[in-house]
Write a protein that holds these residues in place. Sequence first.
Motif, PDB file in Angstrom:
ATOM      1  N   GLY A 123       0.803  -1.217   0.000  1.00 31.42           N
ATOM      2  CA  GLY A 123       0.000   0.000   0.000  1.00 31.42           C
ATOM      3  C   GLY A 123       0.831   1.259   0.000  1.00 31.42           C
ATOM      4  O   GLY A 123       0.326   2.362  -0.240  1.00 31.42           O
ATOM      5  N   LEU A 124       2.148   1.129   0.239  1.00 35.85           N
ATOM      6  CA  LEU A 124       3.039   2.287   0.229  1.00 35.85           C
ATOM      7  C   LEU A 124       3.508   2.566  -1.195  1.00 35.85           C
ATOM      8  O   LEU A 124       4.025   1.681  -1.858  1.00 35.85           O
ATOM      9  CB  LEU A 124       4.252   2.020   1.133  1.00 35.85           C
ATOM     10  CG  LEU A 124       5.267   3.155   1.277  1.00 35.85           C
ATOM     11  CD1 LEU A 124       4.663   4.291   2.085  1.00 35.85           C
ATOM     12  CD2 LEU A 124       6.536   2.644   1.951  1.00 35.85           C
ATOM     13  N   PRO A 125       3.342   3.801  -1.684  1.00 36.10           N
ATOM     14  CA  PRO A 125       3.827   4.121  -3.038  1.00 36.10           C
ATOM     15  C   PRO A 125       5.344   3.918  -3.106  1.00 36.10           C
ATOM     16  O   PRO A 125       6.089   4.485  -2.310  1.00 36.10           O
ATOM     17  CB  PRO A 125       3.446   5.597  -3.213  1.00 36.10           C
ATOM     18  CG  PRO A 125       2.358   5.833  -2.222  1.00 36.10           C
ATOM     19  CD  PRO A 125       2.662   4.953  -1.050  1.00 36.10           C
ATOM     20  N   LEU A 126       5.802   3.128  -4.057  1.00 34.40           N
ATOM     21  CA  LEU A 126       7.219   2.808  -4.181  1.00 34.40           C
ATOM     22  C   LEU A 126       7.723   3.110  -5.581  1.00 34.40           C
ATOM     23  O   LEU A 126       6.963   3.016  -6.552  1.00 34.40           O
ATOM     24  CB  LEU A 126       7.467   1.322  -3.870  1.00 34.40           C
ATOM     25  CG  LEU A 126       7.065   0.819  -2.482  1.00 34.40           C
ATOM     26  CD1 LEU A 126       7.202  -0.702  -2.430  1.00 34.40           C
ATOM     27  CD2 LEU A 126       7.933   1.456  -1.411  1.00 34.40           C
ATOM     28  N   GLU A 127       8.995   3.487  -5.656  1.00 33.96           N
ATOM     29  CA  GLU A 127       9.600   3.636  -6.962  1.00 33.96           C
ATOM     30  C   GLU A 127       9.821   2.262  -7.569  1.00 33.96           C
ATOM     31  O   GLU A 127       9.869   1.250  -6.867  1.00 33.96           O
ATOM     32  CB  GLU A 127      10.939   4.381  -6.826  1.00 33.96           C
ATOM     33  CG  GLU A 127      10.788   5.798  -6.302  1.00 33.96           C
ATOM     34  CD  GLU A 127      12.120   6.487  -6.165  1.00 33.96           C
ATOM     35  OE1 GLU A 127      13.139   5.855  -6.530  1.00 33.96           O
ATOM     36  OE2 GLU A 127      12.152   7.634  -5.702  1.00 33.96           O
ATOM     37  N   GLU A 128       9.979   2.209  -8.883  1.00 29.94           N
ATOM     38  CA  GLU A 128      10.032   0.923  -9.596  1.00 29.94           C
ATOM     39  C   GLU A 128      11.054  -0.064  -9.023  1.00 29.94           C
ATOM     40  O   GLU A 128      10.717  -1.228  -8.833  1.00 29.94           O
ATOM     41  CB  GLU A 128      10.310   1.158 -11.080  1.00 29.94           C
ATOM     42  CG  GLU A 128      10.257  -0.124 -11.896  1.00 29.94           C
ATOM     43  CD  GLU A 128      10.420   0.146 -13.378  1.00 29.94           C
ATOM     44  OE1 GLU A 128      10.553  -0.835 -14.128  1.00 29.94           O
ATOM     45  OE2 GLU A 128      10.415   1.318 -13.781  1.00 29.94           O
ATOM     46  N   PRO A 129      12.300   0.330  -8.702  1.00 31.97           N
ATOM     47  CA  PRO A 129      13.251  -0.659  -8.186  1.00 31.97           C
ATOM     48  C   PRO A 129      12.810  -1.293  -6.865  1.00 31.97           C
ATOM     49  O   PRO A 129      13.207  -2.404  -6.538  1.00 31.97           O
ATOM     50  CB  PRO A 129      14.540   0.155  -8.001  1.00 31.97           C
ATOM     51  CG  PRO A 129      14.385   1.332  -8.891  1.00 31.97           C
ATOM     52  CD  PRO A 129      12.925   1.645  -8.870  1.00 31.97           C
ATOM     53  N   SER A 130      11.989  -0.542  -6.087  1.00 36.11           N
ATOM     54  CA  SER A 130      11.553  -1.038  -4.782  1.00 36.11           C
ATOM     55  C   SER A 130      10.175  -1.685  -4.826  1.00 36.11           C
ATOM     56  O   SER A 130       9.592  -1.965  -3.784  1.00 36.11           O
ATOM     57  CB  SER A 130      11.567   0.114  -3.758  1.00 36.11           C
ATOM     58  OG  SER A 130      12.866   0.605  -3.572  1.00 36.11           O
ATOM     59  N   GLU A 131       9.648  -1.899  -6.014  1.00 34.87           N
ATOM     60  CA  GLU A 131       8.332  -2.534  -6.123  1.00 34.87           C
ATOM     61  C   GLU A 131       8.362  -3.907  -5.465  1.00 34.87           C
ATOM     62  O   GLU A 131       9.283  -4.690  -5.660  1.00 34.87           O
ATOM     63  CB  GLU A 131       7.930  -2.674  -7.588  1.00 34.87           C
ATOM     64  CG  GLU A 131       6.531  -3.247  -7.778  1.00 34.87           C
ATOM     65  CD  GLU A 131       6.158  -3.400  -9.237  1.00 34.87           C
ATOM     66  OE1 GLU A 131       5.090  -3.967  -9.525  1.00 34.87           O
ATOM     67  OE2 GLU A 131       6.953  -2.937 -10.087  1.00 34.87           O
ATOM     68  N   LEU A 132       7.338  -4.187  -4.667  1.00 37.62           N
ATOM     69  CA  LEU A 132       7.307  -5.410  -3.870  1.00 37.62           C
ATOM     70  C   LEU A 132       6.663  -6.548  -4.647  1.00 37.62           C
ATOM     71  O   LEU A 132       5.566  -6.420  -5.194  1.00 37.62           O
ATOM     72  CB  LEU A 132       6.528  -5.145  -2.574  1.00 37.62           C
ATOM     73  CG  LEU A 132       6.747  -6.105  -1.418  1.00 37.62           C
ATOM     74  CD1 LEU A 132       8.196  -6.098  -0.967  1.00 37.62           C
ATOM     75  CD2 LEU A 132       5.833  -5.745  -0.251  1.00 37.62           C
ATOM     76  N   HIS A 133       7.350  -7.700  -4.682  1.00 37.30           N
ATOM     77  CA  HIS A 133       6.847  -8.901  -5.354  1.00 37.30           C
ATOM     78  C   HIS A 133       6.676 -10.016  -4.323  1.00 37.30           C
ATOM     79  O   HIS A 133       7.594 -10.293  -3.553  1.00 37.30           O
ATOM     80  CB  HIS A 133       7.818  -9.362  -6.442  1.00 37.30           C
ATOM     81  CG  HIS A 133       8.117  -8.324  -7.475  1.00 37.30           C
ATOM     82  ND1 HIS A 133       7.386  -8.206  -8.643  1.00 37.30           N
ATOM     83  CD2 HIS A 133       9.058  -7.347  -7.518  1.00 37.30           C
ATOM     84  CE1 HIS A 133       7.865  -7.208  -9.372  1.00 37.30           C
ATOM     85  NE2 HIS A 133       8.889  -6.675  -8.702  1.00 37.30           N
ATOM     86  N   SER A 134       5.523 -10.650  -4.326  1.00 42.06           N
ATOM     87  CA  SER A 134       5.235 -11.691  -3.334  1.00 42.06           C
ATOM     88  C   SER A 134       5.766 -13.050  -3.761  1.00 42.06           C
ATOM     89  O   SER A 134       5.758 -13.394  -4.948  1.00 42.06           O
ATOM     90  CB  SER A 134       3.723 -11.791  -3.103  1.00 42.06           C
ATOM     91  OG  SER A 134       3.411 -12.883  -2.262  1.00 42.06           O
TER      92      SER A 134
END
Length: 341
Positions: A123-134
């Motif tokens: 739910g936290l806006p993240l820049e592309e490198p920090s995008e969270l993948h499950s």
Amino acid sequence: MALVDYPSSDEDEQNGNDQATTSEAATGNLKRKRGRERETETETETENENENPNGLPPLPSKFHDLYASTSRVSTRDDPSLHGGRKRVTPHIEGNWPTHLYIEWYPATAEYKLLSKIISKLKGLPLEEPSELHSFLTSDLGAPLPLHISLSRPIGFGTEQKEDFVTSLKSAMESSGIRPFEFAFSGLDWVANFENTRWFLVLRIQKPKFDSLNKLLHVCNTAVQDYGQPPLYAKATTRNTAKSIKWHKQETSKNRSSAESSKAYWSNLQDVSGAFHISIAWTLGSPSEGLLALTKSVAIDDFQDVAHTRVNIQEIKAKVGNAVTNMPLHANIQEATGLFSF
């Protein structure tokens, strides 16, 4: 020629009535029997549903190994096919990528708890490198197994791989390590060896009998015998590694089992703080905002996860696409195996 004695029509009717009565009685008995069976099945299903929310028995561990790998979609390293991930260990023709690990399939309730944690962080806006993948599900939404690593990504030549698996199985059978369970101690972020990816992980409490450190010791000793680097522990020379082959040679020279066992475990290291289960990943280092939110989630939502108990019955060795299950033996008394203290 003898005359055939045909029954009269009255006798036919009587026989027919008798047969109908017998048939009706048999049908009634069958219906009552089936009714009782359905009641028994219903009671059993109810009991099973109370034990398992899905109402289904768990799949055997080996079933998941049939689908342990996906089909190759490229003959070269293409990060665009893997969410930007780059191969850490270059592919070498004839080299079989190998991984030793413990596998865990979270139950439905556990899966929901972990999904809730990841959803809050997403739910936290993240820049592309920090995008969270499950790591919890595949791209199609199918549940995926989680794991504890017992080796680094390593590789064996075709002439070595079968011999290595046989040696590791022998070491596991002789280790005296029994099935065990562990709990989780916290939520954290860790980087891989090359700092090319960061992982959201569940830290693991040190289990009874130091079972994780012992398993790692067995695996590290086995891989070092084949010139491969250990996981977490510092590499040791062949003279101090006390390999399985060394043990057999010393035992054949009438060296006592107690002495050789003590020597084998002499350099057992405590790296309990390193064991973890990864539940999500990013390409970039987590931002200050993500770290702050992770700490908040750890306080608010981790307590339910901390009550989870994971039972371990085996380790797995994946060489190429082939997975070998190596069970821990419940009939062996802890700390009295061939290599135990």
